[in-house]
Design an enzyme around this catalytic site. Structure first.
Site, PDB file in Angstrom:
ATOM      1  CB  THR A  19     -28.754  23.831   8.724  1.00  0.00           C
ATOM      2  OG1 THR A  19     -28.941  22.655   9.529  1.00  0.00           O
ATOM      3  CG2 THR A  19     -29.087  23.496   7.298  1.00  0.00           C
TER       4      THR A  19
ATOM      5  CE1 TYR B 244     -35.443  13.837   7.860  1.00  0.00           C
ATOM      6  CE2 TYR B 244     -33.641  12.381   7.247  1.00  0.00           C
ATOM      7  CZ  TYR B 244     -34.300  13.594   7.126  1.00  0.00           C
ATOM      8  OH  TYR B 244     -33.803  14.548   6.261  1.00  0.00           O
TER       9      TYR B 244
ATOM     10  CG  ASP C  70     -48.634  21.831  10.882  1.00  0.00           C
ATOM     11  OD1 ASP C  70     -48.487  20.877  10.082  1.00  0.00           O
ATOM     12  OD2 ASP C  70     -48.228  21.806  12.054  1.00  0.00           O
TER      13      ASP C  70
ATOM     14  CB  ILE D  40     -27.340  20.525   4.570  1.00  0.00           C
ATOM     15  CG1 ILE D  40     -27.872  19.689   3.402  1.00  0.00           C
ATOM     16  CG2 ILE D  40     -27.158  21.978   4.158  1.00  0.00           C
ATOM     17  CD1 ILE D  40     -29.293  20.044   2.994  1.00  0.00           C
TER      18      ILE D  40
ATOM     19  CE  LYS E  39     -36.670  14.058   4.457  1.00  0.00           C
ATOM     20  NZ  LYS E  39     -37.347  15.227   3.863  1.00  0.00           N
TER      21      LYS E  39
ATOM     22  CG  LEU F  42     -32.447  22.814   1.273  1.00  0.00           C
ATOM     23  CD1 LEU F  42     -31.071  23.147   0.695  1.00  0.00           C
ATOM     24  CD2 LEU F  42     -32.689  21.312   1.197  1.00  0.00           C
TER      25      LEU F  42
HETATM   26  N1  LIG Z   1     -29.990  19.415   7.027  1.00  0.00           N
HETATM   27  C1  LIG Z   1     -29.641  18.280   6.434  1.00  0.00           C
HETATM   28  O1  LIG Z   1     -28.537  17.744   6.638  1.00  0.00           O
HETATM   29  C2  LIG Z   1     -30.587  17.637   5.458  1.00  0.00           C
HETATM   30  C3  LIG Z   1     -30.119  16.587   4.669  1.00  0.00           C
HETATM   31  C4  LIG Z   1     -30.968  15.987   3.755  1.00  0.00           C
HETATM   32  C5  LIG Z   1     -32.276  16.437   3.632  1.00  0.00           C
HETATM   33  N2  LIG Z   1     -32.723  17.456   4.417  1.00  0.00           N
HETATM   34  C6  LIG Z   1     -34.106  17.859   4.237  1.00  0.00           C
HETATM   35  O2  LIG Z   1     -34.138  19.219   3.805  1.00  0.00           O
HETATM   36  C7  LIG Z   1     -35.368  19.821   4.198  1.00  0.00           C
HETATM   37  C8  LIG Z   1     -35.061  21.131   4.904  1.00  0.00           C
HETATM   38  O3  LIG Z   1     -34.332  20.840   6.087  1.00  0.00           O
HETATM   39  P1  LIG Z   1     -33.425  21.890   6.885  1.00  0.00           P
HETATM   40  O4  LIG Z   1     -32.162  21.199   7.223  1.00  0.00           O
HETATM   41  O5  LIG Z   1     -33.400  23.178   6.189  1.00  0.00           O
HETATM   42  O6  LIG Z   1     -34.256  21.974   8.256  1.00  0.00           O
HETATM   43  P2  LIG Z   1     -35.010  23.178   8.973  1.00  0.00           P
HETATM   44  O7  LIG Z   1     -35.608  22.600  10.211  1.00  0.00           O
HETATM   45  O8  LIG Z   1     -34.125  24.363   9.104  1.00  0.00           O
HETATM   46  O9  LIG Z   1     -36.168  23.544   7.942  1.00  0.00           O
HETATM   47  C9  LIG Z   1     -37.369  22.838   7.850  1.00  0.00           C
HETATM   48  C10 LIG Z   1     -38.509  23.811   7.801  1.00  0.00           C
HETATM   49  O10 LIG Z   1     -39.706  23.044   7.703  1.00  0.00           O
HETATM   50  C11 LIG Z   1     -40.667  23.633   8.546  1.00  0.00           C
HETATM   51  N3  LIG Z   1     -41.655  22.661   8.949  1.00  0.00           N
HETATM   52  C12 LIG Z   1     -41.460  21.557   9.717  1.00  0.00           C
HETATM   53  N4  LIG Z   1     -42.614  20.927   9.922  1.00  0.00           N
HETATM   54  C13 LIG Z   1     -43.565  21.650   9.286  1.00  0.00           C
HETATM   55  C14 LIG Z   1     -44.965  21.521   9.146  1.00  0.00           C
HETATM   56  N5  LIG Z   1     -45.642  20.529   9.747  1.00  0.00           N
HETATM   57  N6  LIG Z   1     -45.635  22.426   8.410  1.00  0.00           N
HETATM   58  C15 LIG Z   1     -44.971  23.457   7.813  1.00  0.00           C
HETATM   59  N7  LIG Z   1     -43.656  23.641   7.932  1.00  0.00           N
HETATM   60  C16 LIG Z   1     -42.952  22.750   8.660  1.00  0.00           C
HETATM   61  C17 LIG Z   1     -39.864  24.151   9.732  1.00  0.00           C
HETATM   62  O11 LIG Z   1     -40.572  25.129  10.477  1.00  0.00           O
HETATM   63  C18 LIG Z   1     -38.611  24.679   9.055  1.00  0.00           C
HETATM   64  O12 LIG Z   1     -38.736  26.041   8.723  1.00  0.00           O
HETATM   65  C19 LIG Z   1     -36.078  18.795   5.086  1.00  0.00           C
HETATM   66  O13 LIG Z   1     -37.045  18.114   4.325  1.00  0.00           O
HETATM   67  C20 LIG Z   1     -34.950  17.870   5.497  1.00  0.00           C
HETATM   68  O14 LIG Z   1     -35.417  16.595   5.818  1.00  0.00           O
HETATM   69  C21 LIG Z   1     -31.909  18.090   5.311  1.00  0.00           C
END
Ligand SMILES: NC(=O)c1ccc[n+]([C@@H]2O[C@H](COP(=O)([O-])OP(=O)(O)OC[C@H]3O[C@@H](n4cnc5c(N)ncnc54)[C@H](O)[C@@H]3O)[C@@H](O)[C@H]2O)c1
Length: 292
Positions: A231, A196, A101, A229, A200, A52
């Site tokens: 992904t 989790y 990080d 989402i 949130k 995202l």
């Molecule tokens: N995928 C879903 O269905 C969904 C739904 C609601 C909310 N979200 C939220 O959207 C956001 C993006 O999620 P996504 O689905 O793209 O997941 P994703 O795992 O593809 O992306 C998350 C990114 O965060 C990075 N990350 C994780 N821990 C980290 C840290 N300690 N320091 C720096 N970077 C770090 C990861 O390396 C990754 O690139 C997240 O906050 C997730 O909770 C996702």
């Protein structure tokens, strides 16, 4: 800076792709919804190496922003390179990567200060870095729960704080968007993620509090609460749990799951002046999941 013809060039308008004689038709230019233009603005996206965060980073670039992706991955995803090239070649801006990080507060502040010094401004943040863990409440360890809160809550908090310090230093204000989830409002049926979901909910509440403290500096803080989402990771989950692919879409009013690109507009809206009177709000985009 008022949007100008520079904005049209960043958006692939008159002076780049169409030649100088073409009329300006792009959104976010002087004549069409100028409040959406991000030309020359510096925006950080944590978690921007993939998923995202990267999708939203591309939308911000298209609106004209200079984007720095911050992520803990050694190398960003292959898509990152394509978007980086597009930013320079087509969009007249740039996408940069900094490995960090978000739990490493000292280096986080160092990197964000360096970016601000180098660019001479700091306009926005999309805090998308986050982790997820499926474990029942009776089995959850304190260590795992602390890791969840460390990344999803403290990490988001400290990233926002580091960016806000730079915005206050420049005295320009700015906009901070933190990625929460519909899971901050509801408990998911058939997806067991107690820590989790609590993390949130904390992000949504943190957003209100940061907004209340930083409004006096012209800094707006809002959250986005996406629904499911699809992904790459979620697709993998469907291989493991095929029933979810059938059940989850039934749980919202649109009867389907979302794609990352459905959150592009929200990122540009919240970072840009189009949302100039919006702060302390949660933008829930979940196909109506939590409204039922
Ligand atoms: N995928 C879903 O269905 C969904 C739904 C609601 C909310 N979200 C939220 O959207 C956001 C993006 O999620 P996504 O689905 O793209 O997941 P994703 O795992 O593809 O992306 C998350 C990114 O965060 C990075 N990350 C994780 N821990 C980290 C840290 N300690 N320091 C720096 N970077 C770090 C990861 O390396 C990754 O690139 C997240 O906050 C997730 O909770 C996702």
């Amino acid at each position: 800076m008022p949007p100008s013809l520079e904005a049209s060039s960043a958006l692939g308008g008159a002076s780049t792709t169409n030649g100088p004689s073409q009329p300006v038709v792009a959104l976010g230019t002087q004549s069409r919804l100028p409040e959406f233009a991000l030309t020359g603005k510096v925006v950080l996206v944590s978690g921007g190496a993939r998923g995202l965060g990267l999708t939203q980073a591309e939308a911000l670039l298209e609106a004209g922003a200079i984007v720095y992706a911050l992520d803990r991955l050694e190398e960003p995803s292959p898509d990152f390179g394509r978007i980086q090239k597009r930013a320079t070649d087509e969009l007249n801006t740039k996408l940069e990567y900094r490995r960090i990080d978000v739990r490493d507060t000292e280096n986080l502040n160092k990197i964000i200060t360096e970016i601000a010094d180098q660019e001479g401004r700091m306009d926005g943040l999309v805090a998308a870095a986050g982790i997820q863990q499926e474990t029942t409440a009776l089995e959850y360890t304190a260590k795992d729960a602390n890791t969840m809160f460390d990344v999803n809550v403290t990490g988001v908090f400290m990233t926002s704080q580091a960016v806000a310090k730079q915005m206050i230093r420049f005295g320009t204000g700015g906009s901070i968007v933190m990625i929460a989830s519909m899971s901050g409002t509801i408990a998911n049926r058939g997806l067991i993620c107690p820590a989790y979901n609590a993390s949130k909910a904390a992000v949504i509440q943190l957003g209100r509090n940061l907004a209340s403290e930083w409004g006096m500096h012209g800094i707006r803080v809002n959250t986005i609460s996406p629904g499911y989402i699809v992904t790459a990771m979620v697709e993998q989950l469907f291989v493991e749990f095929p029933e979810r692919q059938v059940e989850w879409p039934k749980q919202n009013m649109l009867g389907r799951l979302s794609k990352p690109n459905e959150y592009r507009g929200a990122a540009v809206f919240l970072i840009s002046d189009a949302s100039s009177f919006m702060t302390g709000s949660d933008l829930r985009m979940d196909g109506g999941h939590a409204a039922w």
